[in-house]
Design a protein around this motif. Structure first.
Motif, PDB file in Angstrom:
ATOM      1  N   ILE D 307       0.859  -1.182   0.000  1.00  0.00           N
ATOM      2  CA  ILE D 307       0.000   0.000   0.000  1.00  0.00           C
ATOM      3  C   ILE D 307       0.896   1.232   0.000  1.00  0.00           C
ATOM      4  N   VAL D 308       0.628   2.151  -0.909  1.00  0.00           N
ATOM      5  CA  VAL D 308       1.385   3.405  -0.940  1.00  0.00           C
ATOM      6  C   VAL D 308       0.420   4.539  -0.608  1.00  0.00           C
ATOM      7  N   SER D 309       0.737   5.260   0.457  1.00  0.00           N
ATOM      8  CA  SER D 309      -0.186   6.242   1.014  1.00  0.00           C
ATOM      9  C   SER D 309       0.504   7.589   1.160  1.00  0.00           C
ATOM     10  N   VAL D 310      -0.139   8.665   0.695  1.00  0.00           N
ATOM     11  CA  VAL D 310       0.466   9.996   0.810  1.00  0.00           C
ATOM     12  C   VAL D 310      -0.456  10.988   1.515  1.00  0.00           C
ATOM     13  N   ILE D 311       0.164  11.833   2.300  1.00  0.00           N
ATOM     14  CA  ILE D 311      -0.518  12.989   2.908  1.00  0.00           C
ATOM     15  C   ILE D 311       0.457  14.164   2.898  1.00  0.00           C
ATOM     16  N   ASP D 312      -0.068  15.359   3.147  1.00  0.00           N
ATOM     17  CA  ASP D 312       0.786  16.487   3.517  1.00  0.00           C
ATOM     18  C   ASP D 312       0.899  16.432   5.038  1.00  0.00           C
ATOM     19  N   ASN D 313       2.122  16.250   5.512  1.00  0.00           N
ATOM     20  CA  ASN D 313       2.303  16.070   6.957  1.00  0.00           C
ATOM     21  C   ASN D 313       1.791  17.247   7.776  1.00  0.00           C
ATOM     22  N   LEU D 314       1.827  18.455   7.206  1.00  0.00           N
ATOM     23  CA  LEU D 314       1.362  19.623   7.963  1.00  0.00           C
ATOM     24  C   LEU D 314      -0.150  19.826   7.859  1.00  0.00           C
ATOM     25  N   VAL D 315      -0.795  19.175   6.913  1.00  0.00           N
ATOM     26  CA  VAL D 315      -2.241  19.403   6.731  1.00  0.00           C
ATOM     27  C   VAL D 315      -2.997  18.176   7.267  1.00  0.00           C
ATOM     28  N   LYS D 316      -3.233  17.174   6.434  1.00  0.00           N
ATOM     29  CA  LYS D 316      -3.939  15.995   6.956  1.00  0.00           C
ATOM     30  C   LYS D 316      -3.141  15.362   8.094  1.00  0.00           C
ATOM     31  N   GLY D 317      -1.846  15.562   8.116  1.00  0.00           N
ATOM     32  CA  GLY D 317      -1.015  15.015   9.191  1.00  0.00           C
ATOM     33  C   GLY D 317      -0.913  15.908  10.403  1.00  0.00           C
ATOM     34  N   ALA D 318      -1.566  17.071  10.409  1.00  0.00           N
ATOM     35  CA  ALA D 318      -1.472  17.966  11.575  1.00  0.00           C
ATOM     36  C   ALA D 318      -2.581  19.026  11.537  1.00  0.00           C
ATOM     37  N   ALA D 319      -2.270  20.208  10.994  1.00  0.00           N
ATOM     38  CA  ALA D 319      -3.170  21.344  11.146  1.00  0.00           C
ATOM     39  C   ALA D 319      -4.500  21.167  10.416  1.00  0.00           C
ATOM     40  N   GLY D 320      -4.465  20.572   9.252  1.00  0.00           N
ATOM     41  CA  GLY D 320      -5.697  20.391   8.490  1.00  0.00           C
ATOM     42  C   GLY D 320      -6.655  19.452   9.198  1.00  0.00           C
ATOM     43  N   GLN D 321      -6.112  18.328   9.679  1.00  0.00           N
ATOM     44  CA  GLN D 321      -6.966  17.394  10.417  1.00  0.00           C
ATOM     45  C   GLN D 321      -7.484  18.034  11.709  1.00  0.00           C
ATOM     46  N   ALA D 322      -6.669  18.900  12.306  1.00  0.00           N
ATOM     47  CA  ALA D 322      -7.122  19.604  13.508  1.00  0.00           C
ATOM     48  C   ALA D 322      -8.326  20.490  13.202  1.00  0.00           C
ATOM     49  N   VAL D 323      -8.266  21.200  12.071  1.00  0.00           N
ATOM     50  CA  VAL D 323      -9.406  22.049  11.701  1.00  0.00           C
ATOM     51  C   VAL D 323     -10.594  21.179  11.286  1.00  0.00           C
ATOM     52  N   GLN D 324     -10.302  20.053  10.645  1.00  0.00           N
ATOM     53  CA  GLN D 324     -11.391  19.115  10.320  1.00  0.00           C
ATOM     54  C   GLN D 324     -12.078  18.656  11.605  1.00  0.00           C
ATOM     55  N   ASN D 325     -11.294  18.350  12.621  1.00  0.00           N
ATOM     56  CA  ASN D 325     -11.878  17.998  13.921  1.00  0.00           C
ATOM     57  C   ASN D 325     -12.740  19.133  14.463  1.00  0.00           C
ATOM     58  N   MET D 326     -12.219  20.361  14.361  1.00  0.00           N
ATOM     59  CA  MET D 326     -12.987  21.521  14.824  1.00  0.00           C
ATOM     60  C   MET D 326     -14.302  21.642  14.072  1.00  0.00           C
ATOM     61  N   ASN D 327     -14.234  21.463  12.757  1.00  0.00           N
ATOM     62  CA  ASN D 327     -15.466  21.538  11.957  1.00  0.00           C
ATOM     63  C   ASN D 327     -16.499  20.529  12.450  1.00  0.00           C
ATOM     64  N   ILE D 328     -16.046  19.310  12.716  1.00  0.00           N
ATOM     65  CA  ILE D 328     -16.959  18.271  13.199  1.00  0.00           C
ATOM     66  C   ILE D 328     -17.509  18.646  14.574  1.00  0.00           C
ATOM     67  N   MET D 329     -16.643  19.095  15.453  1.00  0.00           N
ATOM     68  CA  MET D 329     -17.051  19.424  16.826  1.00  0.00           C
ATOM     69  C   MET D 329     -18.087  20.543  16.888  1.00  0.00           C
ATOM     70  N   PHE D 330     -17.963  21.525  15.982  1.00  0.00           N
ATOM     71  CA  PHE D 330     -18.829  22.686  16.068  1.00  0.00           C
ATOM     72  C   PHE D 330     -19.960  22.650  15.040  1.00  0.00           C
ATOM     73  N   GLY D 331     -20.123  21.523  14.397  1.00  0.00           N
ATOM     74  CA  GLY D 331     -21.250  21.378  13.497  1.00  0.00           C
ATOM     75  C   GLY D 331     -21.130  22.135  12.190  1.00  0.00           C
ATOM     76  N   PHE D 332     -19.901  22.581  11.871  1.00  0.00           N
ATOM     77  CA  PHE D 332     -19.714  23.173  10.541  1.00  0.00           C
ATOM     78  C   PHE D 332     -19.665  22.035   9.530  1.00  0.00           C
ATOM     79  N   LYS D 333     -19.781  22.404   8.290  1.00  0.00           N
ATOM     80  CA  LYS D 333     -19.575  21.401   7.247  1.00  0.00           C
ATOM     81  C   LYS D 333     -18.164  20.828   7.418  1.00  0.00           C
ATOM     82  N   GLU D 334     -18.018  19.509   7.349  1.00  0.00           N
ATOM     83  CA  GLU D 334     -16.718  18.916   7.673  1.00  0.00           C
ATOM     84  C   GLU D 334     -15.593  19.442   6.783  1.00  0.00           C
TER      85      GLU D 334
END
Lengths: 345, 345, 345, 345
Positions: D307-334
């Motif tokens: 399996i070959v898997s890619v992400i941007d370490n600073l986005v899906k691997g850090a800050a982006g996923q953090a904001v995605q979590n925030m979106n989920i927590m506060f009921g914004f569009k994910e």
């Protein structure tokens, strides 16, 4: 014949490059490499590239006796060599300083740009500026060499003959210079981090860089009058290499005449390569090698001469020229053990 | 003593690296460098790094008589050497092929992976696989050398002794390999453009790469039974260097015993450096040099041995090993004129 | 409200950048992306970054009817748009050409530098030079936009106001410019290979680059007299970004007055950032963003003004400015969907 | 609707990336960015990319009252958040920790790998592991999110469904992972200098990296039994991006069945892209974007799934996923304000 060589401050990029060259030099025995912080550790544990080639340990600068050396190289930060060199000179040791302590003859100018009081102005007076192709004769008998800065080497080699001969104007000289990041040293600074430097390009020191007075001194000496110029260094996202783009006004001449003069001037120098008119030198054409290549251009036939000059900042701009100086000083063949083919790609 | 050397196909990265090394080799006279497209042009106009070191022109492959050479290197695409080599061999010329034409002993396997009919299976049978440290004795008298691939060199040097000795399992071998882009050659391909490769990382050839059968052949020979392994090459945004991370299962042993065995195995080899256990080799520790360095790890004390192996793909992985083969073939010192300190940084 | 947008020539770096911006633009529907070679293939199979954002296929330029578009962008090589644009204009379609076909008003000059006969001089006469901050009013109603070149954008934005106002001399202007390699395009050329460009730095086009007449035209118009300048482009081993170091002679003024004037001039422009005096802009400060940032310097208090200006060559230097032009033309907010924070690092 | 957001520790690469995303998020007001060292300085003076987008100053962590925030992000070194978070939680503030303080449920394991005594084991028990696609339902109501590590995100997203379903073996799992250097942070370390990292490739943490227990925890939970795996991280000479090459043994199935299962599993997830079988993902295909793309391979039809898997370490691997979590927590569009097209090249 082997001479005994000491290296003070072997933990930076200039230091490791010097050790690379010295380790391959068959007339040299490296007897001491000092480092306060790394004392006792193998040099090759810090620089794994040297494993199998230089398997000695760093020694403590306090406890080593460098007076057994025939020559000592200083690859230290500015201001260190001037503290220690007088004692070595007094003992008859020859010294090549890769830092800036002995480059500027005018002490107040040096003190202004380097922000220190000079510890040994007398030594400065006796030091020879080690731009080999220009000062070869004085280098032979020098006891103390001020090894030139990287930018100054790339700018002065093409310009000095032209100003001496009066082919270009002393006014309006601009040197727009670009360097790889090894020139910033191996210190732990945020500004030198990969993520800060990579995939970006910037100017620095636009308001004033320490190589400005060094270049102006050399050009003024050549022109036999004061030369002021504009010097802008830039940082290139690569490890090694300097390219200087130099703009000067022609005086009653053209690019062909200038070319002919420079080819003649440097015809016996193995390490200065005057390229055909209009060539486009790349820094990779000198990577790892002690060569300065430059070419001349006269765009649109207007009066502005554009010179593009490349060196490897760590070799002809530092460690390589230092070994070239050593070769001249000790009567070895000038090209001995530094005449390597550049690494491409 | 100087031997006469010819180079067929000197316009790629393997070619220019070979010319770099040959230009510095004092037992070598380069008498011909062929190129159909560049015939008549100076080699140094294509590769300015060679200016002053190799000032001959490319010659036309049709009109040059290579039979005057003592040895001819082929730095051509796969499938060229096999067309021309039989004639040279018949004239007593020795040949070192840097391409893959003579690497795979099983002709149907070669034909399947390279998509061509082989032109001279007889020559394959006589060719010696030039992995110097493993096949030194056969290389001495060989007339035809199949110079190993870059990935295979980095993987086989650590693994062959372990499989021969039965210290690791032939099952479950994984080689996750990473190469700089010079390995992709100097052909004008969109996929090799700076803007495509730089600041990105990718795997390629996951479904099958031509070095798989080459490595499996070498490992099977060592293990004396068929070895199948998983091999995944990746492209690193840098010019030079290969790092292979190899995963194998230990058989009734541990990392210390394996380390001791490999140190002993390679104790007389200048170009194989078994690093201390747990070391983390970097590709830059071998840049420009003909060295393979590797280290062993046994993470968490579990049964998986992890080997990290580095070479410069253009040197020990190609041109350097080719010259090493030449040195062995002609009775020069094995390390002669290829024992350079790596360039760091 | 959504407008229908066509893109001719979407396979280069300017094209993919344009598609990136258009795919996020909520007032835009991309109805056609043409490519002769890729016709029928998904755009996202060529540019995997677009997967999930623009899931349409390339269409054949011969069979598509672009007259249904409100605006068509040409991201083609020079000389293509001039063949096709007159027909679109006649049908009332608006056109933004990212190539050079309509940038130079003087047809003989264009023909000399581009080596072609111009196909529609009349269209050139009507075209508006889309340097948004300078020509905003004319852009609003333009039917045909000549989107500026990358270097010209970075040089003209700081210089035009100064020449208009007479703060700097029209003589002795030097623009020493450095660009990332995406500016060289996505064509399969050896000179753009990673191994050729990476870890090296070079000048190119020193004898004459096509952006010279474009810049001289803009500066001459601003100065209301003919301006000749020296322009030297260089290639930086990075993907994106331009930094231009500009040297001009001050006329009876100093850096503070010039700074005040430029801050006032650009005070309402979201995409031009006049940095504090002495700032050192980096190309990464605008990566992926439609911004030009520049700063002023007067080294040693001498009379030479040094301006350092940065843009992302693919955004403010190409696709971003093209969308900015579209926003102005169609009455959208000028910053709509192109006002992204730069990506750092 | 706008929520008030605080960022603790905004001077690293994770911090600046978080600020980039938050500055563009229209449901967010950034009310405080703390930094002890930079207190009082403009955030945009440290990160010029933010000039014009986030023109506030860093505030002192001691004097700011973060309890006014709806959510506070910790972009601090490991061990900071656990000291401060209990107080914020007690005041009803929600917290997203981008460091590792709350990722490992087993406290002794955490303490062993992180070399500290944990300050608030109770909070760990309540924390939700913010791997959005896997734990979405628990994230909605969580007060404390442990944002996953970069390597663990890239490895777990493809593996968790397969282990849950029993399609691959829990034994013999190898993750050979490669990361850009921004993952090493913005601290002034010699090992992160451009000249140390650039043009080189190395493995690190081979003997044990902190992300090993985090991945093993996630995989064990999915497999409902203890999973041990081999994890080798490597450093790639580029700024951003992670590529993980994962080797697993298939259990009575093949790549087609696994592909079908994963496509179905992730069919509603905008940020997980299951590429066609045999695809070769590149890190640049996700640069600057909150996407994980991966593809499956079964080389030679043998039983090893790659399996070959890619992400941007600073986005899906850090800050982006953090904001995605925030979106989920506060009921914004994910996907709100993090659904940007990747930047290519």
């Amino acid at each position: 014949m082997k001479i005994k060589v000491g290296v003070v401050g072997g933990t930076g990029y200039t230091g490791v490059e010097l050790l690379r060259l010295l380790a391959m030099h068959e007339n040299v025995e490296v007897v001491a490499v000092t480092s306060r912080g790394e004392s006792g550790n193998l040099v090759s544990s810090l620089f794994p590239s040297l494993r199998g080639f230089l398997d000695i340990a760093f020694c403590d600068p306090e406890s080593v006796d460098l007076s057994i050396c025939d020559v000592v190289f200083y690859a230290t930060p500015n201001g260190i060599a001037m503290q220690q060199v007088p004692e070595l000179l007094a003992k008859g040791v020859r010294v090549i300083d890769l830092a800036a302590d002995f480059r500027i003859k005018d002490i107040p100018t040096w003190e202004k740009w380097y922000g220190m009081t000079h510890a040994c102005p007398d030594a400065v007076a006796k030091a020879v500026y080690g731009l080999c192709e220009i000062n070869r004769d004085e280098i032979k008998d020098a006891q103390l060499i001020a090894n030139p800065g990287c930018y100054p080497t790339s700018v002065q080699l093409p310009l000095i003959p032209l100003l001496e001969k009066g082919l270009v104007s002393k006014d309006n000289i601009i040197a727009d210079c670009k360097s790889g990041v090894s020139g910033a040293g191996r210190g732990a600074a945020v500004s030198s981090l990969m993520s800060e430097v990579n995939e970006s390009f910037k100017a620095y020191g636009v308001s004033g860089h320490r190589h400005l007075p060094e270049i102006e001194q050399g050009l003024s000496f050549a022109a036999k009058q004061e030369v002021q110029m504009t010097f802008t260094p830039h940082l290139v996202p690569m490890n090694r290499g300097i390219l200087s783009t130099i703009y000067v006004d022609l005086i009653d001449t053209d690019v062909n005449a200038v070319q002919a003069y420079l080819e003649e001037f440097y015809k016996d120098d193995a390490f200065v390569d005057v390229l055909p008119i209009g060539s486009l030198p790349e820094t990779r054409s000198v990577k790892g090698a002690n060569i300065c290549r430059f070419s001349l251009h006269q765009p649109q036939g207007r009066n502005k001469l554009v010179i593009v000059s490349v060196i490897d900042n760590l070799v002809k701009g530092a460690a390589g020229q230092a070994v070239q100086n050593m070769n001249i000083m000790f009567g070895f063949k000038e090209t001995a053990y530094i005449n390597f083919v550049p690494l491409l790609p």
